[in-house]
Design a protein around this motif. Sequence first.
Motif, PDB file in Angstrom:
ATOM      1  N   THR A  72      18.333 -70.062 -66.312  1.00 11.94           N
ATOM      2  CA  THR A  72      18.254 -68.889 -65.448  1.00 11.94           C
ATOM      3  C   THR A  72      18.785 -69.183 -64.053  1.00 11.94           C
ATOM      4  O   THR A  72      18.820 -70.338 -63.596  1.00 11.94           O
ATOM      5  N   SER A  73      19.209 -68.148 -63.380  1.00 12.92           N
ATOM      6  CA  SER A  73      19.651 -68.213 -61.990  1.00 12.92           C
ATOM      7  C   SER A  73      19.478 -66.823 -61.404  1.00 12.92           C
ATOM      8  O   SER A  73      19.204 -65.862 -62.125  1.00 12.92           O
ATOM      9  N   THR A  74      19.601 -66.715 -60.098  1.00 15.19           N
ATOM     10  CA  THR A  74      19.549 -65.411 -59.440  1.00 15.19           C
ATOM     11  C   THR A  74      20.700 -65.311 -58.456  1.00 15.19           C
ATOM     12  O   THR A  74      21.209 -66.326 -57.968  1.00 15.19           O
ATOM     13  N   SER A  75      21.107 -64.086 -58.172  1.00 16.40           N
ATOM     14  CA  SER A  75      22.188 -63.908 -57.222  1.00 16.40           C
ATOM     15  C   SER A  75      22.085 -62.539 -56.568  1.00 16.40           C
ATOM     16  O   SER A  75      21.803 -61.544 -57.243  1.00 16.40           O
ATOM     17  N   LEU A  76      22.305 -62.498 -55.275  1.00 19.39           N
ATOM     18  CA  LEU A  76      22.335 -61.238 -54.547  1.00 19.39           C
ATOM     19  C   LEU A  76      23.394 -60.329 -55.165  1.00 19.39           C
ATOM     20  O   LEU A  76      24.540 -60.720 -55.351  1.00 19.39           O
ATOM     21  N   GLY A  77      22.993 -59.124 -55.514  1.00 19.10           N
ATOM     22  CA  GLY A  77      23.913 -58.181 -56.138  1.00 19.10           C
ATOM     23  C   GLY A  77      23.793 -58.129 -57.644  1.00 19.10           C
ATOM     24  O   GLY A  77      24.182 -57.145 -58.269  1.00 19.10           O
ATOM     25  N   PHE A  78      23.247 -59.179 -58.244  1.00 18.44           N
ATOM     26  CA  PHE A  78      23.127 -59.235 -59.701  1.00 18.44           C
ATOM     27  C   PHE A  78      21.673 -59.319 -60.164  1.00 18.44           C
ATOM     28  O   PHE A  78      21.347 -58.917 -61.271  1.00 18.44           O
ATOM     29  N   GLY A  79      20.793 -59.846 -59.308  1.00 22.32           N
ATOM     30  CA  GLY A  79      19.402 -60.030 -59.710  1.00 22.32           C
ATOM     31  C   GLY A  79      19.239 -61.297 -60.521  1.00 22.32           C
ATOM     32  O   GLY A  79      19.937 -62.282 -60.308  1.00 22.32           O
ATOM     33  N   ARG A  80      18.332 -61.258 -61.497  1.00 22.51           N
ATOM     34  CA  ARG A  80      18.110 -62.455 -62.322  1.00 22.51           C
ATOM     35  C   ARG A  80      19.047 -62.450 -63.518  1.00 22.51           C
ATOM     36  O   ARG A  80      19.194 -61.452 -64.221  1.00 22.51           O
ATOM     37  N   LEU A  81      19.655 -63.619 -63.737  1.00 26.00           N
ATOM     38  CA  LEU A  81      20.544 -63.809 -64.873  1.00 26.00           C
ATOM     39  C   LEU A  81      19.934 -64.842 -65.811  1.00 26.00           C
ATOM     40  O   LEU A  81      19.440 -65.882 -65.364  1.00 26.00           O
ATOM     41  N   ILE A  82      19.956 -64.562 -67.106  1.00 21.84           N
ATOM     42  CA  ILE A  82      19.471 -65.510 -68.108  1.00 21.84           C
ATOM     43  C   ILE A  82      20.628 -65.822 -69.048  1.00 21.84           C
ATOM     44  O   ILE A  82      21.071 -64.969 -69.812  1.00 21.84           O
ATOM     45  N   ALA A  83      21.148 -67.044 -68.939  1.00 21.93           N
ATOM     46  CA  ALA A  83      22.246 -67.471 -69.805  1.00 21.93           C
ATOM     47  C   ALA A  83      21.666 -68.001 -71.107  1.00 21.93           C
ATOM     48  O   ALA A  83      20.724 -68.801 -71.095  1.00 21.93           O
ATOM     49  N   ILE A  84      22.208 -67.543 -72.232  1.00 22.44           N
ATOM     50  CA  ILE A  84      21.731 -67.997 -73.535  1.00 22.44           C
ATOM     51  C   ILE A  84      22.873 -68.656 -74.295  1.00 22.44           C
ATOM     52  O   ILE A  84      24.023 -68.238 -74.180  1.00 22.44           O
ATOM     53  N   ASN A  85      22.550 -69.703 -75.028  1.00 21.20           N
ATOM     54  CA  ASN A  85      23.580 -70.483 -75.696  1.00 21.20           C
ATOM     55  C   ASN A  85      23.141 -70.877 -77.093  1.00 21.20           C
ATOM     56  O   ASN A  85      23.464 -71.956 -77.569  1.00 21.20           O
ATOM     57  N   ASP A  86      22.400 -69.982 -77.729  1.00 24.25           N
ATOM     58  CA  ASP A  86      21.826 -70.263 -79.037  1.00 24.25           C
ATOM     59  C   ASP A  86      22.302 -69.191 -80.019  1.00 24.25           C
ATOM     60  O   ASP A  86      22.117 -67.993 -79.767  1.00 24.25           O
ATOM     61  N   PRO A  87      22.952 -69.573 -81.136  1.00 17.82           N
ATOM     62  CA  PRO A  87      23.496 -68.577 -82.070  1.00 17.82           C
ATOM     63  C   PRO A  87      22.475 -67.552 -82.542  1.00 17.82           C
ATOM     64  O   PRO A  87      22.805 -66.367 -82.696  1.00 17.82           O
ATOM     65  N   GLU A  88      21.226 -67.972 -82.769  1.00 19.79           N
ATOM     66  CA  GLU A  88      20.202 -67.038 -83.229  1.00 19.79           C
ATOM     67  C   GLU A  88      19.898 -65.996 -82.162  1.00 19.79           C
ATOM     68  O   GLU A  88      19.737 -64.803 -82.465  1.00 19.79           O
ATOM     69  N   CYS A  89      19.839 -66.437 -80.912  1.00 16.76           N
ATOM     70  CA  CYS A  89      19.583 -65.501 -79.811  1.00 16.76           C
ATOM     71  C   CYS A  89      20.789 -64.587 -79.577  1.00 16.76           C
ATOM     72  O   CYS A  89      20.624 -63.402 -79.265  1.00 16.76           O
TER      73      CYS A  89
END
Length: 487
Positions: A72-89
Amino acid sequence: MLSITTFILLGILGLFLYLLVKYPDKSIGTNERPDLVGPRGLPIIGNLIGIYLKGFTNFNYENLTKYGPNATSTSLGFGRLIAINDPECIEYVMKTNFENYIKPNLLKEALNDVLGDEKCGDSNENWRAIYLTQKIFVKLFEEDTKKLLNIMEAKVQSGETFDLQQLFFRFTLDTFLKITFGLDKNSFADPEEPVRFAMAFDSVQATIDGRFLNPFWKFTEIFSEGGRKMRANCKYLSEFAYKIIKKRRNDPKALKNPKDILNIFMNAKLEDGQYLTDKELRDIILNLIIAGRDTTAQTLSWMMYNVMVNPAIEQKMVNEINTLLSNEKPIPKYEDVKQFEFVQATLYETLRLHPSVPGSVKYCLGNDVLPNGTPVNAGELVIMSAWAMGRDERIWGADAKIFDPERFIKDKNGLKPSQYKFVSFNCGPRLCLGQNFATIEFMTLTTSLLRKYQFEIMPGQKSPPDFGNSVTLPMKDPLLVKVYRRN
């Protein structure tokens, strides 16, 4: 007594201190997520600077490599971002619970003045019509491939160094303008002469990429030279499309002949029985050209780079090509294309490591939980990075970063890999409808070129090449090569 100005300044200072305390390591408006791991951000703006300096692709790749399969990360203008790298997800977000994850408004706004509302191009009936007529388009591929082979022969004679990526861009531009509009721009006539249409397309894509890194782009583009250039290029592209659409509408005879994609969509009806408007046609056409011209040229460029630095792979491709092609049959026919198993595996390996669209983002409508137990709250953004997935040892094994087409032949799924593991053609309901179309063009050109010519990369270039700022994945710098006639 304190002046009004002093009160205002004290108020601003107080608000700043409040925000500093409330958001000490994340961007404004984001909630605490102690259950997720990711890089610590700066007060108020979160990870905005890191995203700006590295770009979304590299930023998410580094995070997923360090923290994955979720980060996860956050950024002004985008809010919270959750990067996923799992084929099932990935399958869950892109298929199982597809309706809960939509294109975010910030993405629509960044793309709107270039690509418009492309949803009217989603009709399966329209794409079925394109599929049924693709044999017509294959003949156009053959015609342009012959032109490119003639250019290569001239470059063999001259012994000159040239930019192979730029040549591929001209090839795919000519091909897709012909397929889409029935136009022959003939940009091969003078490979050194700039093409206004291509320059406008490249410029607007670089600007769009910059919008994803600048939450204030709507304001800054009002006053900047880049903003003025963006408006001028968008105007040019729209007028280009509208002019052709108007000409076609005024020619009933030409409109009845399904010789190009424009005719297919102009003759198609929506579910309500209405025909597409000029604006809807314009949006579809510009989307198709970006999807076809850019991604194919870039994939060809990345593939040729990897072939040049892997002679054993090149030789195996040539051996396979020579079993089907010859001087009497220098260009494959439609029915031949799927017989080139190793060449197709090389295409897939190229897309695995150099996906045409390196990442995508979805907006979560309602609170949800991913299959691996990760909660996603309404309003949060889910990032899927094809670039990171292709290099993930948890997905592809210890040799994930090595270019090896054999992995697709040896794998139990062969040349039909799971679309949630190999996401280069997108997946789920958004699986690329032009996948077969692009594969045919790629295979036609690649086999014809490598049968007759050998390419040498010029020294002094970065290896591997960096990618440039764009919606897609071009090489940042020219791919300088020389070409020789194969013995």
